[in-house]
Every structure is written in C-alpha cells, then in structure tokens.
Design a protein around this motif. Structure first.
Motif, PDB file in Angstrom:
ATOM      1  N   LEU A 152      12.355   5.246  10.894  1.00  0.00           N
ATOM      2  CA  LEU A 152      11.309   4.303  10.502  1.00  0.00           C
ATOM      3  C   LEU A 152       9.905   4.638  11.033  1.00  0.00           C
ATOM      4  O   LEU A 152       8.943   4.621  10.255  1.00  0.00           O
ATOM      5  N   PRO A 153       9.738   4.935  12.321  1.00  0.00           N
ATOM      6  CA  PRO A 153       8.364   5.214  12.793  1.00  0.00           C
ATOM      7  C   PRO A 153       7.704   6.375  12.067  1.00  0.00           C
ATOM      8  O   PRO A 153       6.560   6.262  11.620  1.00  0.00           O
ATOM      9  N   MET A 154       8.393   7.500  11.951  1.00  0.00           N
ATOM     10  CA  MET A 154       7.822   8.661  11.262  1.00  0.00           C
ATOM     11  C   MET A 154       7.637   8.375   9.774  1.00  0.00           C
ATOM     12  O   MET A 154       6.665   8.813   9.157  1.00  0.00           O
ATOM     13  N   LEU A 155       8.568   7.631   9.215  1.00  0.00           N
ATOM     14  CA  LEU A 155       8.537   7.354   7.782  1.00  0.00           C
ATOM     15  C   LEU A 155       7.348   6.479   7.405  1.00  0.00           C
ATOM     16  O   LEU A 155       6.669   6.730   6.402  1.00  0.00           O
ATOM     17  N   THR A 156       7.069   5.465   8.200  1.00  0.00           N
ATOM     18  CA  THR A 156       5.949   4.572   7.895  1.00  0.00           C
ATOM     19  C   THR A 156       4.620   5.318   7.983  1.00  0.00           C
ATOM     20  O   THR A 156       3.734   5.135   7.141  1.00  0.00           O
ATOM     21  N   ASN A 157       4.473   6.163   8.997  1.00  0.00           N
ATOM     22  CA  ASN A 157       3.234   6.933   9.124  1.00  0.00           C
ATOM     23  C   ASN A 157       3.035   7.874   7.937  1.00  0.00           C
ATOM     24  O   ASN A 157       1.935   8.001   7.402  1.00  0.00           O
ATOM     25  N   ARG A 158       4.101   8.549   7.543  1.00  0.00           N
ATOM     26  CA  ARG A 158       3.999   9.485   6.417  1.00  0.00           C
ATOM     27  C   ARG A 158       3.734   8.743   5.114  1.00  0.00           C
ATOM     28  O   ARG A 158       2.962   9.207   4.269  1.00  0.00           O
ATOM     29  N   ALA A 159       4.358   7.587   4.940  1.00  0.00           N
ATOM     30  CA  ALA A 159       4.159   6.805   3.713  1.00  0.00           C
ATOM     31  C   ALA A 159       2.704   6.368   3.579  1.00  0.00           C
ATOM     32  O   ALA A 159       2.122   6.416   2.488  1.00  0.00           O
ATOM     33  N   ILE A 160       2.093   5.960   4.684  1.00  0.00           N
ATOM     34  CA  ILE A 160       0.686   5.551   4.644  1.00  0.00           C
ATOM     35  C   ILE A 160      -0.206   6.746   4.316  1.00  0.00           C
ATOM     36  O   ILE A 160      -1.128   6.653   3.493  1.00  0.00           O
ATOM     37  N   ALA A 161       0.069   7.878   4.948  1.00  0.00           N
ATOM     38  CA  ALA A 161      -0.743   9.077   4.722  1.00  0.00           C
ATOM     39  C   ALA A 161      -0.718   9.497   3.254  1.00  0.00           C
ATOM     40  O   ALA A 161      -1.750   9.847   2.668  1.00  0.00           O
ATOM     41  N   ILE A 162       0.451   9.459   2.659  1.00  0.00           N
ATOM     42  CA  ILE A 162       0.564   9.871   1.254  1.00  0.00           C
ATOM     43  C   ILE A 162       0.063   8.770   0.328  1.00  0.00           C
ATOM     44  O   ILE A 162      -0.514   9.039  -0.730  1.00  0.00           O
ATOM     45  N   GLY A 163       0.257   7.521   0.722  1.00  0.00           N
ATOM     46  CA  GLY A 163      -0.225   6.410  -0.090  1.00  0.00           C
ATOM     47  C   GLY A 163      -1.730   6.450  -0.299  1.00  0.00           C
ATOM     48  O   GLY A 163      -2.245   6.043  -1.357  1.00  0.00           O
ATOM     49  N   LYS A 164      -2.461   6.959   0.693  1.00  0.00           N
ATOM     50  CA  LYS A 164      -3.923   7.070   0.546  1.00  0.00           C
ATOM     51  C   LYS A 164      -4.304   8.078  -0.536  1.00  0.00           C
ATOM     52  O   LYS A 164      -5.452   8.081  -0.999  1.00  0.00           O
ATOM     53  N   GLY A 165      -3.356   8.900  -0.937  1.00  0.00           N
ATOM     54  CA  GLY A 165      -3.616   9.869  -2.001  1.00  0.00           C
ATOM     55  C   GLY A 165      -3.830   9.228  -3.354  1.00  0.00           C
ATOM     56  O   GLY A 165      -4.186   9.925  -4.321  1.00  0.00           O
ATOM     57  N   THR A 166      -3.647   7.918  -3.458  1.00  0.00           N
ATOM     58  CA  THR A 166      -3.910   7.246  -4.734  1.00  0.00           C
ATOM     59  C   THR A 166      -5.359   7.436  -5.173  1.00  0.00           C
ATOM     60  O   THR A 166      -5.660   7.351  -6.360  1.00  0.00           O
ATOM     61  N   ALA A 167      -6.250   7.702  -4.200  1.00  0.00           N
ATOM     62  CA  ALA A 167      -7.655   7.935  -4.539  1.00  0.00           C
ATOM     63  C   ALA A 167      -7.821   9.180  -5.409  1.00  0.00           C
ATOM     64  O   ALA A 167      -8.824   9.327  -6.118  1.00  0.00           O
ATOM     65  N   LEU A 168      -6.823  10.078  -5.368  1.00  0.00           N
ATOM     66  CA  LEU A 168      -6.878  11.277  -6.197  1.00  0.00           C
ATOM     67  C   LEU A 168      -6.649  10.955  -7.671  1.00  0.00           C
ATOM     68  O   LEU A 168      -6.754  11.842  -8.523  1.00  0.00           O
ATOM     69  N   GLY A 169      -6.331   9.713  -7.968  1.00  0.00           N
ATOM     70  CA  GLY A 169      -6.150   9.299  -9.349  1.00  0.00           C
ATOM     71  C   GLY A 169      -7.398   9.500 -10.190  1.00  0.00           C
ATOM     72  O   GLY A 169      -7.322   9.560 -11.416  1.00  0.00           O
ATOM     73  N   THR A 170      -8.549   9.609  -9.524  1.00  0.00           N
ATOM     74  CA  THR A 170      -9.793   9.865 -10.263  1.00  0.00           C
ATOM     75  C   THR A 170      -9.728  11.191 -11.024  1.00  0.00           C
ATOM     76  O   THR A 170     -10.411  11.357 -12.038  1.00  0.00           O
ATOM     77  N   ALA A 171      -8.900  12.120 -10.542  1.00  0.00           N
ATOM     78  CA  ALA A 171      -8.796  13.433 -11.199  1.00  0.00           C
ATOM     79  C   ALA A 171      -8.159  13.334 -12.587  1.00  0.00           C
ATOM     80  O   ALA A 171      -8.360  14.219 -13.425  1.00  0.00           O
ATOM     81  N   VAL A 172      -7.392  12.266 -12.823  1.00  0.00           N
ATOM     82  CA  VAL A 172      -6.743  12.104 -14.129  1.00  0.00           C
ATOM     83  C   VAL A 172      -7.173  10.791 -14.789  1.00  0.00           C
ATOM     84  O   VAL A 172      -6.466  10.228 -15.613  1.00  0.00           O
TER      85      VAL A 172
END
Length: 223
Positions: A152-172
């Motif tokens: 859980l600790p590592m998973l939550t941190n990684r999920a947040i880090a990748i979740g911020k990638g939603t900003a890359l949606g501007t590319a499409v």
C-alpha cells in the motif's frame, strides 16, 4: 510586481476562465480515478498470474512490466492515440489517457504486488498447506492480505505520480484542466488561467498526498 500580478493572478481573467477550467477539472478527476482503479486492479491481476509460476506467462508479464515501466508516459499516449488507427482501432482521447496511464500504473503495481508477495515469509504458506488449505485459499487468506498491506505505501505514491500524468491529455486534445486553461489563455492572451488550473490540481492532489502519507504511517515498516 504589478505586471506579475496582472499576468498570473488576474482575478477578472480567472473568474471568466473558471467555468471552463472547472469543467476540465471534472474530466481530470474522473480520468485520475479510473486510471488508479484500472492500474491497481490490473497490476494485482498480473501479480496473481505470476504466482501461478507458468514460465511462458511469467516471461510475457515481465516483458510487459519492463516495457511500460521504461517508456515515457507521453510516448505511450501518442502510440495508442495515433498508432492504433493504422491497425483499424481508433480510441477517443478519454479512453486513450485512461488506457495509457492505466497500463503504465499496472506495470508498476504488478511489480510492487509481486515484491510484496515474495516478502511474506514462506513458512506461513507452508504452514497453511500443512493444515490442508488449497493453494488458492492460501493465496487469498494468507499471502494476499499481508502482501496488500506491504504494498500500500509504495502503491499509493506511485498511483499519485502517474495520476498527475492526466495533464498530458492536452497532447491528444482531451478537455481536462490544463487543456481548458490553455484554450482560455490563448483567447484572452493572459496566463492567469494556468494559475487557476494549478490551484485545481493542488485541490485534487494535496488530499491524495495526505492520504498517501496516512497510509504509509499506518501500514509502513514498523507499524
């Protein structure tokens, strides 16, 4: 100072941009939640498949994990959105972002879950089998609960880090928070909508970061 305030903290421009950015924020929240749910569940499924110890399956999963842990998020998004149509499959920007980021998160989640499973002392599964529990029950009742707690600790941190990638949606051309802010900025020739977008991102991710810290304190080593 007045120039900085006028360019980045223009309240009138931010007020005019608010409805559009708010609409984009709704898309960001939905995409983030779907990416996290899809990525974690798919990652858990991959880890469970590895537990079957089927050599060919394990090799394919390892290749998948290594590939998506290595590729930049934007590259995966571009390949799915612009590449799949050549194979006869066209996806919307929304589905593209959820699928791309979800697959990346699933690769990290699979590795995290698998490492957590291996960290559970082997003696516990041996003892459970000695008591006559079937292998699937050993996994579900003995190994998996402890592995999830460790992951859980590592998973939550990684999920947040990748979740911020939603900003890359501007590319499409996904109309999420940043994309909407950039559209308004182009019209009014003032970057204040980007400041508003940043505030929306803080409103979303600060609670998630706080949740991550709480999970780490609750389930991390020594607790």
């Amino acid at each position: 100072m007045d120039r900085i305030v006028d360019n980045y903290f223009n309240l009138q421009v931010m007020a005019d941009a608010f409805p559009a950015v708010l609409k984009g924020f709704g898309v960001t929240v939905l995409v983030t939640l779907l990416v996290i749910a899809f990525g974690i569940l798919a990652g858990l499924g991959l880890a469970l498949l590895r537990a079957l110890r089927i050599r060919a399956v394990d090799l394919l999963i390892v290749v998948y994990i290594d590939a998506f842990r290595t590729l930049p998020q934007l590259v995966v998004i571009i390949v799915i959105y612009f590449g799949l149509p050549y194979a006869g499959l066209s996806l919307s920007p929304f589905v593209t972002i959820v699928l791309a980021l979800g697959m990346i998160l699933s690769a990290f989640a699979a590795e995290i879950f698998w490492s957590a499973m291996l960290a559970v002392p082997r003696g516990q599964s041996d003892a459970a089998r000695a008591l006559g529990l079937p292998r699937r029950h050993v996994m579900a009742l003995v190994i998996l609960p402890q592995a999830v707690r460790l992951a859980l600790p590592m998973l939550t941190n990684r999920a947040i880090a990748i979740g911020k990638g939603t900003a890359l949606g501007t590319a499409v051309a996904l109309p999420e928070t940043l994309g909407q802010a950039q559209s308004v900025m182009a019209i009014v020739a003032n970057p204040s909508p980007l400041t508003l977008a940043a505030l929306f991102y803080l409103a979303l991710f600060i609670p998630l970061v706080a949740l991550s810290r709480a999970v780490e304190n609750r389930f991390g080593p020594g607790h």
